[in-house]
Scaffold this motif. Structure first.
Motif, PDB file in Angstrom:
ATOM      1  N   GLY A  13      32.834  40.172  44.213  1.00 35.49           N
ATOM      2  CA  GLY A  13      32.280  38.961  43.650  1.00 35.49           C
ATOM      3  C   GLY A  13      32.913  38.507  42.353  1.00 35.49           C
ATOM      4  O   GLY A  13      32.490  37.517  41.776  1.00 35.49           O
ATOM      5  N   GLN A  14      33.930  39.213  41.884  1.00 31.34           N
ATOM      6  CA  GLN A  14      34.535  38.825  40.624  1.00 31.34           C
ATOM      7  C   GLN A  14      35.714  37.873  40.855  1.00 31.34           C
ATOM      8  O   GLN A  14      36.422  37.983  41.853  1.00 31.34           O
ATOM      9  CB  GLN A  14      35.032  40.072  39.889  1.00 31.34           C
ATOM     10  N   LEU A  15      35.896  36.949  39.938  1.00 28.69           N
ATOM     11  CA  LEU A  15      37.040  36.049  40.004  1.00 28.69           C
ATOM     12  C   LEU A  15      37.981  36.404  38.860  1.00 28.69           C
ATOM     13  O   LEU A  15      37.692  36.130  37.700  1.00 28.69           O
ATOM     14  CB  LEU A  15      36.570  34.598  39.902  1.00 28.69           C
ATOM     15  N   VAL A  16      39.070  37.057  39.205  1.00 28.48           N
ATOM     16  CA  VAL A  16      39.960  37.632  38.203  1.00 28.48           C
ATOM     17  C   VAL A  16      41.254  36.837  38.135  1.00 28.48           C
ATOM     18  O   VAL A  16      41.868  36.547  39.158  1.00 28.48           O
ATOM     19  CB  VAL A  16      40.283  39.100  38.538  1.00 28.48           C
ATOM     20  N   GLY A  17      41.622  36.476  36.926  1.00 27.48           N
ATOM     21  CA  GLY A  17      42.898  35.804  36.712  1.00 27.48           C
ATOM     22  C   GLY A  17      43.937  36.815  36.262  1.00 27.48           C
ATOM     23  O   GLY A  17      43.657  37.680  35.444  1.00 27.48           O
ATOM     24  N   LEU A  18      45.144  36.695  36.829  1.00 23.09           N
ATOM     25  CA  LEU A  18      46.226  37.608  36.475  1.00 23.09           C
ATOM     26  C   LEU A  18      47.285  36.780  35.770  1.00 23.09           C
ATOM     27  O   LEU A  18      47.874  35.884  36.362  1.00 23.09           O
ATOM     28  CB  LEU A  18      46.775  38.230  37.756  1.00 23.09           C
ATOM     29  N   LEU A  19      47.487  37.069  34.494  1.00 25.09           N
ATOM     30  CA  LEU A  19      48.436  36.297  33.708  1.00 25.09           C
ATOM     31  C   LEU A  19      49.618  37.168  33.336  1.00 25.09           C
ATOM     32  O   LEU A  19      49.489  38.384  33.229  1.00 25.09           O
ATOM     33  CB  LEU A  19      47.782  35.837  32.404  1.00 25.09           C
ATOM     34  N   GLU A  29      41.611  29.503  32.681  1.00 24.39           N
ATOM     35  CA  GLU A  29      40.408  29.147  31.922  1.00 24.39           C
ATOM     36  C   GLU A  29      39.387  28.450  32.791  1.00 24.39           C
ATOM     37  O   GLU A  29      38.184  28.654  32.661  1.00 24.39           O
ATOM     38  CB  GLU A  29      40.780  28.241  30.741  1.00 24.39           C
ATOM     39  N   ALA A  30      39.865  27.627  33.694  1.00 20.51           N
ATOM     40  CA  ALA A  30      38.950  26.845  34.522  1.00 20.51           C
ATOM     41  C   ALA A  30      38.259  27.708  35.575  1.00 20.51           C
ATOM     42  O   ALA A  30      37.188  27.366  36.041  1.00 20.51           O
ATOM     43  CB  ALA A  30      39.707  25.712  35.193  1.00 20.51           C
ATOM     44  N   LEU A  31      38.885  28.791  35.985  1.00 19.33           N
ATOM     45  CA  LEU A  31      38.374  29.524  37.127  1.00 19.33           C
ATOM     46  C   LEU A  31      37.897  30.942  36.813  1.00 19.33           C
ATOM     47  O   LEU A  31      36.849  31.370  37.279  1.00 19.33           O
ATOM     48  CB  LEU A  31      39.451  29.605  38.220  1.00 19.33           C
ATOM     49  N   ALA A  32      38.676  31.682  36.042  1.00 16.00           N
ATOM     50  CA  ALA A  32      38.467  33.128  36.010  1.00 16.00           C
ATOM     51  C   ALA A  32      37.352  33.525  35.059  1.00 16.00           C
ATOM     52  O   ALA A  32      37.114  32.871  34.052  1.00 16.00           O
ATOM     53  CB  ALA A  32      39.758  33.824  35.615  1.00 16.00           C
ATOM     54  N   GLU A  33      36.657  34.598  35.411  1.00 21.01           N
ATOM     55  CA  GLU A  33      35.677  35.159  34.495  1.00 21.01           C
ATOM     56  C   GLU A  33      36.244  36.397  33.800  1.00 21.01           C
ATOM     57  O   GLU A  33      35.759  36.826  32.775  1.00 21.01           O
ATOM     58  CB  GLU A  33      34.394  35.528  35.237  1.00 21.01           C
ATOM     59  N   ARG A  34      37.263  36.964  34.405  1.00 22.60           N
ATOM     60  CA  ARG A  34      37.918  38.118  33.801  1.00 22.60           C
ATOM     61  C   ARG A  34      39.417  37.881  33.886  1.00 22.60           C
ATOM     62  O   ARG A  34      39.896  37.310  34.861  1.00 22.60           O
ATOM     63  CB  ARG A  34      37.535  39.374  34.571  1.00 22.60           C
ATOM     64  N   VAL A  35      40.117  38.312  32.871  1.00 24.98           N
ATOM     65  CA  VAL A  35      41.550  38.065  32.821  1.00 24.98           C
ATOM     66  C   VAL A  35      42.301  39.366  32.586  1.00 24.98           C
ATOM     67  O   VAL A  35      41.921  40.168  31.732  1.00 24.98           O
ATOM     68  CB  VAL A  35      41.906  37.065  31.700  1.00 24.98           C
ATOM     69  N   VAL A  36      43.326  39.572  33.390  1.00 28.21           N
ATOM     70  CA  VAL A  36      44.187  40.724  33.213  1.00 28.21           C
ATOM     71  C   VAL A  36      45.565  40.204  32.855  1.00 28.21           C
ATOM     72  O   VAL A  36      46.083  39.314  33.528  1.00 28.21           O
ATOM     73  CB  VAL A  36      44.271  41.566  34.513  1.00 28.21           C
ATOM     74  N   VAL A  37      46.135  40.710  31.773  1.00 28.26           N
ATOM     75  CA  VAL A  37      47.472  40.283  31.383  1.00 28.26           C
ATOM     76  C   VAL A  37      48.457  41.404  31.683  1.00 28.26           C
ATOM     77  O   VAL A  37      48.269  42.541  31.248  1.00 28.26           O
ATOM     78  CB  VAL A  37      47.535  39.922  29.884  1.00 28.26           C
TER      79      VAL A  37
END
Lengths: 336, 284
Positions: free
Chosen positions: A63-69, A225-233
């Motif tokens: 259920g998490q929405l994770v952004g990978l930057l 920013e618009a989508l993710a609740e957690r961000v991994v760089v």
């Protein structure tokens, strides 16, 4: 904290969502789930002498929405390929939906987008979708999917005749054909016009709101920013930061401060300093605090200039060992 | 919203299940392989026939070769043995060409496309796609034989009695095996450009040395010696003998069988190794 330069910089933990994802009123319902959707442990992948991933550990609960930057070459694509079962890790282990993603049965819960340049040009839109759908036992009906991604009027068109935006919508739709539990999106909106981008974002949000798990890479901080609740760089194959959107944004949202001075005092929050004659250039996460400290110090300075640092610069400052050591000291103290 | 965020949180985290629950056995969640194989065969067929020139092209050359190099010469065209033998030789050439090009160059090209990488993320093993390829290769091979067979039947004294037809087809398939596996090996090993070059480098010299263009009886001694060890020559002896019976023109002995089996085994090993080694493109 010199010994810990290999460890990812953890920017703290805690409630991770900003309102912007609009996600998951259902997320806090307390349904316990045994295994996380993605579990990577010390994952490494090299191509000959080139190390693409070097000991990456990530866990993503359902259920998490994770952004990978990360900058180009950081290992984002390699990580996604390992998660999709396209490549074998050279070290460490990867588990997706509780199993090895190289097993077809595990991939039945996985949705991936192809690159929009590679679609079979002679097949029609409906044929491509039905072909992919035939790989799943309970696919979403083609008609509904086409409507949801704004492809309703294009069913009979050969994919070779679609515009760039239409192709992009089609490939994104393909990730959702099999009603997946986990979706991997590799730069889904690069090169899209604003309107298409917004409608694709909406499709991702809808999926997430129904409880779906998403791992998304992007060049655009704005998209994350618009989508993710957690961000991994990621940088040079390592996890450089992993935290809530706000925390990571405050770290990669750097300011560049230029100032002319004979000498500079010790200033807080400086990530990187460069100097040309008496012109200093500082990268900082908190320009306000820096300026305040500069003024309070009383030392003479001139030509103060503050601009936004680019995302690339922010990434570079994260990859810079000296800067990371500073972060380790600061952040490590907080999170322990 | 209380989903904890962090690298290694997780266990016991309160989160909803995905849209599809994990209930149900693995088998229930995957589509049976035979159905995927049919789907693959159908879509690959659709893709190919939407480019008609590709279909016409494969069938054209062997038929034209027969028309230009055999039909005008009565001493060959009006001799049932030689006419049949020549038509059979060109059939082998047609099949060889399909194997090396559609499998060799074709697979290498597909592998370089991102679509192929995407297909490997779908819940299917490699076998259905492989089946689709072989089924299509077989179909288009037979299609490419049609003009050849028609020209041979109408314009020469070549004949293939019904009693020999099945035997000949079987022999043709056996003769195709080393090239089928060889094509796979090239396709999974080489880049598209290299695969095309390798296929071309193999096709013509092997066809020539195998006696598919001119009978081995006219070869100089050194070429005759080399010829005996080529898979194309072994295939020629096998298929021509199946079609016309043993004669001074063609015959099968233990050596022919050994050469054919040996090349088939070698090519199959190479194909499997190339497939296992493959992870799509070598870079990215």
């Amino acid at each position: 904290m010199p010994g810990s330069s290999e460890a990812p910089v953890v920017v703290g933990r805690g409630p991770g969502s900003t309102g912007s994802t609009g996600s998951s009123g259902s997320a806090g319902n307390g349904v316990p789930v045994g295994a996380p959707v993605v579990r990577a442990e010390h994952l490494g992948r090299r191509y000959g002498d080139v190390v693409a991933l070097d000991g990456v550990s990530i866990e993503i609960p359902a259920g998490q929405l994770v952004g990978l930057l990360g900058p180009n070459g950081a290992g984002k694509t390699t990580l996604l390929q390992l998660l999709a079962g396209l490549r074998r890790p050279t070290s460490g282990s990867v588990e997706v939906l509780g199993g090895d993603p190289r097993r077809p049965s595990v991939r039945s819960g996985l949705g991936v987008t192809p690159q929009d340049t590679g679609l079979p040009a002679t097949l029609r839109v409906s044929e491509v979708i039905e072909f992919v759908a035939s790989h799943f036992t309970d696919p979403e009906p083609t008609g509904e999917l086409l409507e949801r991604f704004g492809l309703g009027g294009l069913t009979g068109r050969q994919t070779g005749g679609l515009s760039g935006g239409q192709r992009r919508r089609l490939v994104l739709a393909l990730a959702f054909v099999g009603r997946p539990r986990l979706v991997l999106l590799d730069e889904p909106t690069t090169g899209l016009d604003v309107e298409s981008r917004l409608s694709l974002w909406q499709a991702v949000r809808d999926y997430h709101a129904e409880g779906g798990t998403v791992l998304l890479t992007s060049h655009y901080l704005e998209e994350i920013e618009a989508l993710a609740e957690r961000v991994v760089v990621l940088g040079t194959g390592h996890v450089l930061a992993d935290g809530s959107l706000d925390e990571v944004r405050s770290r990669v949202g750097l300011r560049r401060v230029r100032v002319t001075a004979e000498r500079l005092p010790e200033l807080p929050g400086v990530r990187r300093t460069s100097r040309e004659d008496d012109r200093y250039e500082l990268l900082t996460s908190d320009a306000d605090a820096l300026v305040r400290a500069l003024v309070l110090d009383g030392a003479p300075f001139a030509d103060l200039e503050i601009t936004n640092a680019s995302l690339e610069e922010a990434f570079l400052s994260l990859t810079d060992p000296a800067a990371r050591a500073v972060d380790d000291g600061r952040e490590g103290g907080e999170s322990r | 919203m209380s989903t904890p965020v962090g690298p290694v949180t997780s266990a016991g985290t309160a989160v909803p299940a995905g849209p599809v629950t994990s209930a149900g056995s693995e088998r229930a969640r995957t589509v049976p392989g035979w159905r995927l194989a049919l789907v693959q065969a159908r879509y690959q067929f659709t893709e190919t026939v939407r480019v008609p020139i590709a279909v016409i092209g494969t069938g054209l050359f062997p038929g034209l070769a027969l028309l230009f190099f055999i039909v005008p010469f009565p001493e060959v065209a009006n001799d049932p043995l030689q006419a049949t033998g020549s038509a059979v030789q060109l059939s082998i050439f047609a099949v060889m060409s399909v194997c090396l090009f559609t499998f060799g160059a074709g697979i290498a090209e597909d592998r370089a496309l991102s679509w192929d990488g995407y297909l490997r993320t779908l819940p299917a093993g490699p076998i259905p796609r492989l089946f689709g390829r072989v089924a299509n290769g077989l179909f288009f091979s037979i299609l490419s034989l049609l003009p050849l067979v028609l020209i041979a039947a109408l314009l020469t004294d070549a004949s293939l009695p019904a009693s020999r037809m099945v035997l000949t087809l079987g022999a043709l398939i056996a003769a195709a095996l080393p090239f089928l596996f060889g094509g796979f090996a090239i396709g999974y090993w080489a880049t598209p450009k290299a695969a095309l070059a390798v296929a071309q480098l193999l096709l013509i010299p092997l066809a020539f040395a195998g006696g598919l263009f001119m009978p081995p009886t006219v070869f100089p001694a050194w070429l005759g010696a080399i010829s005996r060890f080529t898979p194309s020559r072994a295939g020629r002896e096998l298929v021509v003998t199946a079609a016309t019976g043993t004669s001074e023109f063609a015959s099968v002995d233990l050596g022919v069988i050994l050469v054919l089996v040996g090349w088939t085994a070698l090519a199959a090993v190479l194909a499997v190794r190339a497939y296992i080694r493959d992870e799509g493109r070598r870079f990215s």
